[in-house]
Design an enzyme around this catalytic site. Structure first.
Site: not given
Ligand code: RIB
Ligand code: CA
Length: 289
Positions: A9, A14
């Protein structure tokens, strides 16, 4: 060799997870972008932007645009556009459904999956056909907060965001019987692994790629005081299983997204509780800072 599929996401961490794999010589067969850190339009465009910055031709498809049941919950933790408000020209691309692509791949190929976002996309895949999961060799999940130590207390109430966003989907995935390696906040929130101003000050910003990374991480450090490498650490679980120590068991998720680990040697879920800092520095942090 099993194919590698990444579900993200994109989000700043990411983006660095994709880069961690590619800079370690691992190119995902394709990436699926889903909603989470931002809406699907943003995460899809952001993910394509990362592949362009890497100058890698990795197919990017779309996954779930919302949770299974509840309404989407967005924070602008990663900026309004989900990528530290980094501005770039929107990309032209054919919108291809990544769930169907993954379904067709699984009909005759073994697949490893790394998912660093809400688990909705996988839950939808599992709903298409009962035996479609037989060719999933393992899933690596960035998610959960298990109170195994002082870092595992949650970042949305006492839940972790990826699970909080869609607890119903998370329950389906954790109880699917597939071998799941879970990389929780109990590991990723350890300040020994986070990026701070000192790390940024040491960066050599001398290329398009390093400028991109610097701008994204500088935004996160300026705004939040530090930058947690949640997703790159999950990518490391694919690169080097020996980097982590795990507890084996079963995972349940309550309606608020809180995750509970029940130790059980016969369980299919492995929850990481420690990470070797030398392997982390060598295979992840030193790639960027
Ligand atoms: O809680 C952290 C996660 O939530 C990570 O993957 C961040 O990118 C969000 O997706
Ligand atoms: Ca993420």
């Amino acid at each position: 060799m099993a194919k590698l599929i990444l579900i993200v996401d994109t989000g700043v961490d990411d983006a660095l997870a994709i880069m961690t794999l590619v800079k370690n010589g691992i190119k995902p067969d394709f990436i699926i972008a889903a909603s989470g850190n931002s809406d699907l339009d943003n995460t899809l465009n952001n993910t394509i932007e990362v592949t362009k910055i890497l100058e890698e031709n990795i197919p990017v498809y779309y996954g779930a645009y919302r949770p299974l049941i509840r309404e989407p919950y967005y924070e602008d933790y990663h900026g309004q556009n989900g990528l530290a408000n980094y501005t770039y020209e929107m990309h032209e691309f054919n919108k291809i459904n990544g769930i169907i692509e993954l379904y067709n791949t699984l009909k005759d190929e073994e697949v490893d999956i790394i998912i660093t976002c809400p688990l909705t996309t996988l839950a939808l895949l599992f709903s298409l056909e009962k035996n479609i999961i037989k060719n999933i060799r393992r899933i690596i999940v960035m998610g959960g907060a298990f109170a195994l130590n002082e870092y595992g207390t949650g970042n949305v109430g006492d839940a972790e965001f990826n699970i909080f966003y869609d607890p119903e989907a998370a329950n389906m995935v954790f109880n699917s019987g597939i071998k799941i390696y879970t990389i929780p906040l109990d590991v990723t929130m350890n300040p020994n692994f986070s990026i701070k101003d000192d790390d940024l000050n040491k960066m050599h910003v001398n290329s398009n790629e390093s400028k991109f990374i610097y701008e994204l991480v500088k935004y996160m450090v300026n705004r939040h005081g530090s930058f947690e490498m949640h997703d790159p650490i999950a990518a490391l679980a694919y690169l080097n299983e020996k980097a982590f120590k795990y507890i084996t068991g079963k995972i349940s998720v309550d309606r608020n997204g809180k995750t509970l680990l029940t130790r059980d040697e016969k369980g299919s879920c492995m929850v990481a509780y420690s990470l070797d800092i030398n392997i982390y520095q060598k295979n992840v942090k030193n790639l960027f800072f």
